[in-house]
Design an enzyme around this catalytic site. Structure first.
Site, short mmCIF file in Angstrom:
data_model
loop_
_atom_site.label_atom_id
_atom_site.label_comp_id
_atom_site.label_asym_id
_atom_site.label_seq_id
_atom_site.Cartn_x
_atom_site.Cartn_y
_atom_site.Cartn_z
N SER A 142 -0.18 13.58 1.33
CA SER A 142 -0.61 12.63 0.30
C SER A 142 -1.69 13.31 -0.55
O SER A 142 -2.26 14.33 -0.14
CB SER A 142 -1.20 11.39 0.97
OG SER A 142 -1.83 10.55 0.04
N TYR A 155 -6.00 6.96 7.47
CA TYR A 155 -4.90 7.51 6.65
C TYR A 155 -5.24 8.94 6.27
O TYR A 155 -4.40 9.84 6.36
CB TYR A 155 -4.70 6.62 5.42
CG TYR A 155 -3.48 6.95 4.58
CD1 TYR A 155 -2.22 6.45 4.93
CD2 TYR A 155 -3.58 7.75 3.45
CE1 TYR A 155 -1.10 6.75 4.16
CE2 TYR A 155 -2.46 8.05 2.67
CZ TYR A 155 -1.23 7.54 3.03
OH TYR A 155 -0.12 7.84 2.26
N1 LIG Z 1 3.43 5.35 -2.48
C1 LIG Z 1 2.35 6.11 -2.59
O1 LIG Z 1 1.50 5.89 -3.49
C2 LIG Z 1 2.14 7.26 -1.65
C3 LIG Z 1 1.12 8.16 -1.94
C4 LIG Z 1 0.92 9.24 -1.08
C5 LIG Z 1 1.74 9.42 0.02
N2 LIG Z 1 2.71 8.52 0.28
C6 LIG Z 1 3.56 8.77 1.46
O2 LIG Z 1 4.93 8.80 1.09
C7 LIG Z 1 5.74 8.46 2.22
C8 LIG Z 1 6.78 7.45 1.79
O3 LIG Z 1 6.13 6.21 1.54
P1 LIG Z 1 6.55 5.21 0.36
O4 LIG Z 1 5.45 5.21 -0.60
O5 LIG Z 1 7.92 5.48 -0.08
O6 LIG Z 1 6.43 3.82 1.18
P2 LIG Z 1 7.45 2.67 1.54
O7 LIG Z 1 6.63 1.67 2.30
O8 LIG Z 1 8.18 2.20 0.35
O9 LIG Z 1 8.47 3.39 2.54
C9 LIG Z 1 8.08 3.81 3.83
C10 LIG Z 1 9.24 3.62 4.79
O10 LIG Z 1 8.81 4.05 6.10
C11 LIG Z 1 9.36 3.15 7.03
N3 LIG Z 1 8.61 3.16 8.30
C12 LIG Z 1 7.44 2.55 8.59
N4 LIG Z 1 7.13 2.75 9.88
C13 LIG Z 1 8.12 3.50 10.41
C14 LIG Z 1 8.37 4.03 11.71
N5 LIG Z 1 7.53 3.80 12.73
N6 LIG Z 1 9.48 4.78 11.89
C15 LIG Z 1 10.36 4.97 10.87
N7 LIG Z 1 10.19 4.49 9.63
C16 LIG Z 1 9.09 3.76 9.41
C17 LIG Z 1 9.29 1.79 6.35
O11 LIG Z 1 10.16 0.84 6.96
C18 LIG Z 1 9.68 2.16 4.93
O12 LIG Z 1 11.07 2.04 4.74
C19 LIG Z 1 4.77 7.97 3.29
O13 LIG Z 1 4.55 9.01 4.22
C20 LIG Z 1 3.50 7.68 2.53
O14 LIG Z 1 2.35 7.78 3.33
C21 LIG Z 1 2.95 7.45 -0.52
#
Ligand SMILES: NC(=O)c1ccc[n+]([C@@H]2O[C@H](COP(=O)([O-])OP(=O)(O)OC[C@H]3O[C@@H](n4cnc5c(N)ncnc54)[C@H](O)[C@@H]3O)[C@@H](O)[C@H]2O)c1
Length: 291
Positions: A142, A155
């Site tokens: 991230s 986080y």
């Molecule tokens: N959206 C942002 O602004 C952002 C920024 C930096 C990093 N990220 C990272 O990007 C990645 C994707 O996140 P996103 O933004 O698409 O979020 P999102 O919430 O839309 O998708 C995350 C997915 O992970 C699944 N999940 C949660 N716990 C789980 C588990 N124990 N086992 C398997 N799956 C599980 C959820 O059901 C969901 O479908 C994550 O690692 C997040 O930390 C996101």
């Protein structure tokens, strides 16, 4: 990896956000898919969207914090598809709490998914990726794996850990001359479900006087910088170029520069900005309450 056509990609957290858009974009480019998530209903929707492009899609209900289950999934993917070339360790969750008040169970929950999930995915798939002769590990950290922010200590810890782990892994694979590479992904704010699905510790409601739903809505607004579709394109371009890391979105690129320029002196700037944002939000909430 020059091209995704006829490759096989495994994606964790594929039921939503970047996991889903990566799946659909890879399918559009002719890549077969092994998708997993804890949310089976939404995972089936991703499979339906990706399947329209005529690729083979398999689905598994998987909790990435379950080491044995991740290893079993990796073996199953190779059984189902004959090989696997890419693992996107993408699943992640959010937690807001101050370091003083975090419950041990919550800390273990977020590390279990965001950090250990990435480690298990890497360990389980690496032998299969080597066997494919052309493999790539894509681990999602991230912007908060590059800079810290108050209330995000857990986080931050999980995402800084993913970064260190993946950078070391990349160099080890290169030293070894392995047919596998690794890219660390640092998204800035991406419009996904992560903020609304996240946990806010009750102590933070007491500390700020702002209820959890409002805090989530504010966080959700803040991450509305880059679409999940654009994020997927940026990540796949980085894989094609074999980049060591990818900063996704203008905020990630700008704040990364700030942190590198200022060293630890970025922290007073973060605090000043947070105070300004909190004052603005309070003003907005007060005027909404009066109206
Ligand atoms: N959206 C942002 O602004 C952002 C920024 C930096 C990093 N990220 C990272 O990007 C990645 C994707 O996140 P996103 O933004 O698409 O979020 P999102 O919430 O839309 O998708 C995350 C997915 O992970 C699944 N999940 C949660 N716990 C789980 C588990 N124990 N086992 C398997 N799956 C599980 C959820 O059901 C969901 O479908 C994550 O690692 C997040 O930390 C996101």
């Amino acid at each position: 990896m020059k091209n995704f056509k006829n490759q096989v990609a495994a994606i964790t957290g594929a039921a939503s956000g970047m996991g889903r858009t990566l799946a659909v974009e890879l399918a559009r480019r002719g890549c077969h898919l092994a998708l997993s998530d804890v949310n089976e209903l939404e995972l089936a929707k991703t499979a339906e969207l990706a399947g329209r492009h005529g690729v083979r899609v398999t689905l598994t209900r998987l909790d990435v914090s379950d080491r044995a289950a991740v290893f079993a999934w990796a073996d199953q993917v190779v059984q189902d598809h004959g090989k696997v070339n890419l693992i996107f360790n993408n699943a992640g969750v959010a937690l807001s709490v101050n370091a003083e008040h975090v419950k041990q169970s919550d800390f273990e929950w977020i590390m279990g998914i965001n950090f250990w999930g990435v480690v298990y995915g890497t360990q389980a798939f690496l032998p299969h990726l080597k066997a494919s002769g052309d493999g790539h590990i894509i681990n999602t950290s991230s912007l908060f794996g590059l800079m810290a922010v108050p209330t995000q200590g857990t986080y931050n810890a999980s995402k800084f850990a993913v970064r260190g782990y993946t950078e070391a892994l990349r160099m080890e694979l290169e030293l070894e001359g392995a047919p596998v590479s690794a890219t660390c992904v640092h998204p800035g704010g991406i419009a996904t479900n992560i903020a609304m699905a996240g946990k806010i510790d009750p102590s933070l409601e007491k500390l700020t006087g702002v209820n959890a739903e409002t805090q989530k809505r504010r966080a959700n607004k803040l991450i509305n910088v880059t679409t999940a579709e654009s994020a997927a394109l940026q990540i796949l371009t980085a894989v094609e170029k074999n980049a060591r890391r990818v900063l996704v979105g203008p905020d990630a690129r700008m704040l990364d520069k700030m942190v590198r320029l200022l060293g630890s002196w970025y922290q007073p700037l973060v605090m000043r900005q947070l105070k300004r944002m909190n004052a603005k939000s309070r003003q907005r909430d007060n005027s909404t309450a009066r109206a």
